[in-house]
Motif scaffolding. Structure first.
Motif, mmCIF file in Angstrom:
data_model
loop_
_atom_site.group_PDB
_atom_site.id
_atom_site.type_symbol
_atom_site.label_atom_id
_atom_site.label_comp_id
_atom_site.label_asym_id
_atom_site.label_seq_id
_atom_site.Cartn_x
_atom_site.Cartn_y
_atom_site.Cartn_z
ATOM 1 N N PHE A 27 30.608 41.080 -53.805
ATOM 2 C CA PHE A 27 28.939 40.995 -53.912
ATOM 3 C C PHE A 27 28.590 41.458 -52.498
ATOM 4 O O PHE A 27 29.145 40.798 -51.411
ATOM 5 C CB PHE A 27 28.543 39.625 -54.253
ATOM 6 N N LEU A 28 27.572 42.410 -52.300
ATOM 7 C CA LEU A 28 26.934 42.601 -51.257
ATOM 8 C C LEU A 28 25.550 41.945 -51.455
ATOM 9 O O LEU A 28 24.792 42.270 -52.363
ATOM 10 C CB LEU A 28 26.547 44.210 -51.059
ATOM 11 N N ILE A 29 25.248 40.831 -50.683
ATOM 12 C CA ILE A 29 24.141 40.140 -50.890
ATOM 13 C C ILE A 29 23.097 40.271 -50.134
ATOM 14 O O ILE A 29 23.361 39.940 -48.674
ATOM 15 C CB ILE A 29 24.526 38.481 -50.993
ATOM 16 N N PHE A 30 21.806 40.428 -50.309
ATOM 17 C CA PHE A 30 20.806 40.595 -49.228
ATOM 18 C C PHE A 30 19.925 39.215 -49.533
ATOM 19 O O PHE A 30 19.558 38.857 -50.646
ATOM 20 C CB PHE A 30 19.981 41.544 -49.463
ATOM 21 N N LEU A 31 19.639 38.376 -48.361
ATOM 22 C CA LEU A 31 19.060 37.123 -48.523
ATOM 23 C C LEU A 31 17.931 37.167 -47.895
ATOM 24 O O LEU A 31 17.874 37.150 -46.730
ATOM 25 C CB LEU A 31 20.148 36.022 -48.042
ATOM 26 N N GLY A 32 16.674 36.559 -48.473
ATOM 27 C CA GLY A 32 15.535 36.566 -47.909
ATOM 28 C C GLY A 32 15.088 34.845 -47.921
ATOM 29 O O GLY A 32 15.154 34.464 -49.056
ATOM 30 N N ILE A 33 14.654 34.382 -46.940
ATOM 31 C CA ILE A 33 14.580 33.112 -46.504
ATOM 32 C C ILE A 33 13.086 32.848 -46.345
ATOM 33 O O ILE A 33 12.362 33.475 -45.570
ATOM 34 C CB ILE A 33 15.309 32.625 -45.423
ATOM 35 N N THR A 34 12.331 31.703 -47.079
ATOM 36 C CA THR A 34 10.861 31.715 -46.922
ATOM 37 C C THR A 34 10.851 30.147 -46.116
ATOM 38 O O THR A 34 11.729 29.458 -46.020
ATOM 39 C CB THR A 34 10.128 31.659 -48.118
ATOM 40 N N HIS A 35 9.593 29.747 -45.910
ATOM 41 C CA HIS A 35 9.371 28.677 -45.218
ATOM 42 C C HIS A 35 9.778 27.324 -45.930
ATOM 43 O O HIS A 35 9.915 26.466 -45.287
ATOM 44 C CB HIS A 35 7.722 28.572 -44.726
ATOM 45 N N THR A 36 9.639 27.269 -47.219
ATOM 46 C CA THR A 36 9.724 26.252 -47.987
ATOM 47 C C THR A 36 11.161 26.131 -48.415
ATOM 48 O O THR A 36 11.422 25.303 -49.427
ATOM 49 C CB THR A 36 8.908 26.325 -49.182
#
Length: 150
Positions: A27-36
């Motif tokens: 798996f190539l995983i793109f990870l987006g992280i938000t404030h919560t």
């Protein structure tokens, strides 16, 4: 937390023309992280990713997980997954977590994926200008949002 998972035959990441990480099948995983996002999101998402049965079995059905195919993970942080495009043509990234929030969560995700997978994973570098190469297998691309579990 948003993860875009791509089933790949191979993938790599380079920074300033230097290879940083590479994998064969996995798996190539793109990870987006938000404030919560919290540790609970990390734990849930890691288990979900490692348990994803999107590799073909002997009958050609998507029925096998990473462990069954001895697959690997390449994890790339990507704040642009939290882009808001509602107004105008220039995306807003206000929902993306600032580095002081995102880096510890990204590092926790690296550790949790390694633990859940049972071996080290490959990564990019948080905040770096990265060049990603991949050979998407299928193509199979899955989007998971830890805030949308039900």
């Amino acid at each position: 937390m948003i993860a875009v998972i791509q089933r790949v035959s191979q993938a790599s990441v380079s920074i300033t023309n230097q290879l940083k990480g590479e994998i064969d099948a996995g798996f190539l995983i793109f990870l987006g992280i938000t404030h919560t996002d919290t540790r609970e999101d990390v734990d849930w998402l890691s288990r979900k990713i490692v348990g994803m049965r999107i590799f073909s079995d002997d009958d050609g059905k998507m029925n096998l997980d990473l462990a069954a195919v001895n697959g690997n993970i390449l994890l790339i942080s990507q704040f642009t997954l939290h882009a808001s495009t509602k107004k105008g043509n220039r995306p807003s990234f206000i929902d993306a977590a600032r580095p002081e929030v995102a880096i510890p969560i990204y590092e926790a995700m690296i550790a949790q994926l390694s633990t859940d997978l049972g071996k080290p994973i490959q990564t990019g570098e948080f905040g770096a200008d990265m060049k990603i190469s991949l050979l998407n297998d299928g193509p199979v691309t899955i989007l998971i949002d830890s805030k949308n579990r039900i």
